[in-house]
Design a protein around this motif. Structure first.
Motif, PDB file in Angstrom:
ATOM      1  N   GLY A 176      -0.268  12.349  -3.114  1.00 12.86           N
ATOM      2  CA  GLY A 176      -0.054  11.936  -4.493  1.00 12.86           C
ATOM      3  C   GLY A 176       0.654  10.607  -4.626  1.00 12.86           C
ATOM      4  O   GLY A 176       1.400  10.384  -5.575  1.00 12.86           O
ATOM      5  N   SER A 177       0.450   9.713  -3.685  1.00 14.03           N
ATOM      6  CA  SER A 177       1.052   8.371  -3.690  1.00 14.03           C
ATOM      7  C   SER A 177       2.580   8.396  -3.629  1.00 14.03           C
ATOM      8  O   SER A 177       3.235   7.453  -4.026  1.00 14.03           O
ATOM      9  CB  SER A 177       0.592   7.570  -4.917  1.00 14.03           C
ATOM     10  N   GLU A 178       3.150   9.483  -3.120  1.00 13.66           N
ATOM     11  CA  GLU A 178       4.604   9.617  -3.030  1.00 13.66           C
ATOM     12  C   GLU A 178       5.173   9.133  -1.699  1.00 13.66           C
ATOM     13  O   GLU A 178       6.371   9.186  -1.473  1.00 13.66           O
ATOM     14  CB  GLU A 178       5.010  11.080  -3.245  1.00 13.66           C
ATOM     15  N   LEU A 192      -9.711  15.486  -1.238  1.00 15.97           N
ATOM     16  CA  LEU A 192      -8.727  14.888  -0.335  1.00 15.97           C
ATOM     17  C   LEU A 192      -8.089  13.626  -0.908  1.00 15.97           C
ATOM     18  O   LEU A 192      -7.099  13.133  -0.366  1.00 15.97           O
ATOM     19  CB  LEU A 192      -9.351  14.607   1.031  1.00 15.97           C
ATOM     20  N   ASN A 193      -8.628  13.104  -1.991  1.00 15.96           N
ATOM     21  CA  ASN A 193      -8.037  11.930  -2.629  1.00 15.96           C
ATOM     22  C   ASN A 193      -6.570  12.184  -2.993  1.00 15.96           C
ATOM     23  O   ASN A 193      -5.742  11.279  -2.993  1.00 15.96           O
ATOM     24  CB  ASN A 193      -8.836  11.542  -3.871  1.00 15.96           C
ATOM     25  N   CYS A 240       4.642   8.917   5.425  1.00 19.25           N
ATOM     26  CA  CYS A 240       3.986   7.641   5.157  1.00 19.25           C
ATOM     27  C   CYS A 240       5.018   6.513   5.002  1.00 19.25           C
ATOM     28  O   CYS A 240       4.864   5.441   5.573  1.00 19.25           O
ATOM     29  CB  CYS A 240       3.136   7.792   3.903  1.00 19.25           C
ATOM     30  N   ALA A 241       6.054   6.763   4.250  1.00 19.95           N
ATOM     31  CA  ALA A 241       7.059   5.723   3.997  1.00 19.95           C
ATOM     32  C   ALA A 241       7.698   5.230   5.291  1.00 19.95           C
ATOM     33  O   ALA A 241       7.954   4.038   5.449  1.00 19.95           O
ATOM     34  CB  ALA A 241       8.136   6.245   3.054  1.00 19.95           C
ATOM     35  N   CYS A 282      -9.224   6.476   1.310  1.00 22.82           N
ATOM     36  CA  CYS A 282      -7.890   6.474   1.914  1.00 22.82           C
ATOM     37  C   CYS A 282      -7.941   7.177   3.269  1.00 22.82           C
ATOM     38  O   CYS A 282      -8.970   7.714   3.682  1.00 22.82           O
ATOM     39  CB  CYS A 282      -6.888   7.166   0.987  1.00 22.82           C
ATOM     40  N   CYS A 283      -6.812   7.189   3.947  1.00 26.94           N
ATOM     41  CA  CYS A 283      -6.725   7.717   5.312  1.00 26.94           C
ATOM     42  C   CYS A 283      -7.219   9.156   5.439  1.00 26.94           C
ATOM     43  O   CYS A 283      -8.017   9.468   6.329  1.00 26.94           O
ATOM     44  CB  CYS A 283      -5.284   7.634   5.815  1.00 26.94           C
TER      45      CYS A 283
END
Length: 152
Positions: free
Chosen positions: A49-51, A41-42, A102-103, A17-18
């Motif tokens: 946390g994919s939020e 860093l994942n 991010c969103a 990921c980024c």
């Protein structure tokens, strides 16, 4: 596509990921590896946390600054310019891309590889490239030599 973009594309295509790409490229440029750091860093992927909160490019860039200028052991202190570098990058990032979330930056534009259950963001490339170059510029401006982590 320039060399930086190609390297980022290669890392993305194998599932990084980024935030991981930012650190992995910094480590590669100095000829080192740190799988534990990359793994840690994942958790910053897809907006922590994919939020879809704080962008992984931003947090990954700050991590690169910390790699160069942060505190790493009991006897160390962060570089006197560390906070200024983080503030400079964060301010630039917000100004350049209009947000740090991010969103806001990419919305929900992604593709899922159902064989690996890996999600890939489609709009991160330009943000990654420009941010990686900005990190290098900031470090040079604060007397760090890219690829060595030793102040000039």
């Amino acid at each position: 596509m320039d060399e930086t973009g190609f390297r980022m594309f290669r890392l993305s295509s194998v599932g990084y990921c980024c935030a991981q790409i930012m650190i992995k490229m910094a480590l590669e440029d100095e000829g080192t590896e740190n799988e534990d750091l990359i793994r840690a860093l994942n958790g910053l992927c897809m907006g922590i946390g994919s939020e879809q909160k704080t962008c992984g490019v931003l947090t990954g860039g700050i991590a690169v600054l910390g790699l160069y200028a942060g505190k790493g052991n009991d006897q160390e202190c962060p570089s006197p310019s560390y906070t200024a570098m983080v503030d400079e990058f964060t301010g630039w990032f917000r100004e350049e891309f209009g947000s740090t979330d991010c969103a806001d930056l990419i919305g929900v534009c992604s593709v899922i590889d159902y064989q690996t259950n890996q999600e890939y963001r489609l709009k991160c490339g330009d943000t990654l490239i420009r941010s990686f170059e900005k990190i290098r510029e900031i470090l040079r401006g604060h007397d760090f030599t890219w690829g060595s982590r030793v102040p000039d």
